[in-house]
Design a protein around this motif. Structure first.
Motif, short mmCIF file in Angstrom:
data_model
loop_
_atom_site.label_atom_id
_atom_site.label_comp_id
_atom_site.label_asym_id
_atom_site.label_seq_id
_atom_site.Cartn_x
_atom_site.Cartn_y
_atom_site.Cartn_z
N ILE A 251 0.66 -1.14 0.40
CA ILE A 251 -0.17 -0.15 -0.12
C ILE A 251 0.80 1.43 -0.22
O ILE A 251 1.39 1.25 0.94
CB ILE A 251 -0.76 0.05 1.42
CG1 ILE A 251 -1.76 -1.06 1.53
CG2 ILE A 251 -1.65 1.47 1.18
CD1 ILE A 251 -2.15 -1.45 2.76
N PRO A 252 1.01 2.23 -1.26
CA PRO A 252 1.94 2.71 -1.00
C PRO A 252 0.87 3.67 0.00
O PRO A 252 -0.06 4.30 0.36
CB PRO A 252 0.99 4.68 -2.41
CG PRO A 252 0.85 2.56 -3.68
CD PRO A 252 -0.13 2.14 -2.17
N GLY A 253 2.20 4.41 0.27
CA GLY A 253 2.06 5.16 2.03
C GLY A 253 2.06 4.41 3.13
O GLY A 253 2.05 5.78 4.46
N ALA A 254 1.35 3.23 3.16
CA ALA A 254 1.26 2.44 4.54
C ALA A 254 2.69 2.14 4.68
O ALA A 254 2.19 1.09 5.85
CB ALA A 254 0.01 1.68 4.31
N TRP B 246 -7.09 13.99 -0.01
CA TRP B 246 -6.73 13.51 -1.75
C TRP B 246 -6.00 12.44 -1.12
O TRP B 246 -4.70 12.94 -0.69
CB TRP B 246 -5.65 14.32 -2.50
CG TRP B 246 -6.95 15.17 -3.59
CD1 TRP B 246 -7.14 16.41 -3.12
CD2 TRP B 246 -7.95 14.81 -4.21
NE1 TRP B 246 -7.90 17.05 -3.69
CE2 TRP B 246 -8.79 16.08 -4.72
CE3 TRP B 246 -7.93 13.50 -4.68
CZ2 TRP B 246 -9.46 15.96 -6.02
CZ3 TRP B 246 -8.79 13.58 -6.21
CH2 TRP B 246 -9.24 14.87 -6.08
N PRO B 247 -5.59 11.28 -1.55
CA PRO B 247 -4.62 10.20 -1.24
C PRO B 247 -3.90 9.88 -1.96
O PRO B 247 -3.45 11.08 -3.29
CB PRO B 247 -5.85 8.94 -2.11
CG PRO B 247 -6.40 9.63 -2.86
CD PRO B 247 -6.98 10.63 -2.79
N GLN B 248 -2.51 9.47 -2.12
CA GLN B 248 -1.56 9.11 -2.93
C GLN B 248 -2.03 9.12 -4.09
O GLN B 248 -3.23 8.32 -4.92
CB GLN B 248 -0.61 7.73 -2.26
CG GLN B 248 0.65 7.70 -3.56
CD GLN B 248 0.86 6.41 -4.60
OE1 GLN B 248 -0.80 6.09 -4.38
NE2 GLN B 248 1.96 7.11 -5.08
N TRP B 249 -1.26 9.12 -5.37
CA TRP B 249 -2.18 9.75 -6.52
C TRP B 249 -2.51 7.76 -7.28
O TRP B 249 -3.53 7.76 -8.29
CB TRP B 249 -1.03 9.94 -7.78
CG TRP B 249 0.06 8.79 -7.94
CD1 TRP B 249 1.46 8.53 -7.17
CD2 TRP B 249 0.48 8.28 -8.57
NE1 TRP B 249 2.32 8.16 -8.00
CE2 TRP B 249 1.84 7.67 -8.86
CE3 TRP B 249 -1.02 7.57 -9.79
CZ2 TRP B 249 2.30 6.18 -9.23
CZ3 TRP B 249 -0.07 6.41 -10.94
CH2 TRP B 249 1.48 5.88 -10.12
N PHE B 250 -2.24 6.98 -7.26
CA PHE B 250 -1.86 5.77 -7.64
C PHE B 250 -4.37 5.77 -7.00
O PHE B 250 -4.12 4.82 -8.21
CB PHE B 250 -1.30 4.61 -7.48
CG PHE B 250 -1.15 2.83 -7.77
CD1 PHE B 250 -0.67 3.92 -9.36
CD2 PHE B 250 -1.39 2.53 -6.96
CE1 PHE B 250 -1.92 1.98 -10.01
CE2 PHE B 250 -2.06 1.01 -8.01
CZ PHE B 250 -1.30 1.22 -9.03
#
Length: 137
Positions: free
Chosen positions: A31-34, A96-100
């Motif tokens: 998970i991007p950012g996790a 807004w979350p990470q772009w993906f």
């Protein structure tokens, strides 16, 4: 239409199985950012990955049926759409979350109408090789 529905249903199934397995194996790293979210989020993510594998297997089951069951496709696409709605709720509450994650939300909101349309077309398509039985004897 039947071929397009079958191919798209198979792609959805295999993608969900692969993504789910990735989450089971990698945990937070998937998970991007996790990455530093901790054991609780890691445990939850791996569990949800296993659920996503099951969801993908349901898509693959539907793709193997002849004809593809339109009702099952609509239910599975509805679950996918609900995931996109969940992302919109998260956007409204947390920003807004990470772009993906935005790319995923667009897919989760955009693909279900395609599945609904294809499933409806498949359901209405005439079936060859089956003759009507006459009640006149």
């Amino acid at each position: 239409m039947a071929k397009a529905l079958r191919i798209l249903t198979q792609l959805m199934g295999w993608a969900c199985v692969a993504i789910g397995l990735l989450h089971v194996v990698l945990g937070n790293a998937a998970i991007p950012g996790a990455g530093s979210a901790g054991a609780t989020v890691d445990s939850w993510g791996r569990f949800m990955g296993a659920c996503f594998v099951g969801y993908g297997l349901a898509w693959l089951w539907a793709a193997r049926q002849r004809p593809i069951p339109a009702r099952a496709v609509r239910w599975l696409a509805g679950v996918f759409l609900l995931g996109g709605v969940g992302r919109l709720l998260s956007l409204a509450v947390h920003g807004w979350p990470q772009w993906f994650q935005i790319v995923l939300a667009v897919m989760e909101l955009g693909l279900p109408p395609v599945f609904f349309w294809l499933a409806n077309a498949e359901e209405r398509a005439p079936r060859g090789g089956v003759e009507a039985v006459s009640s006149d004897r």
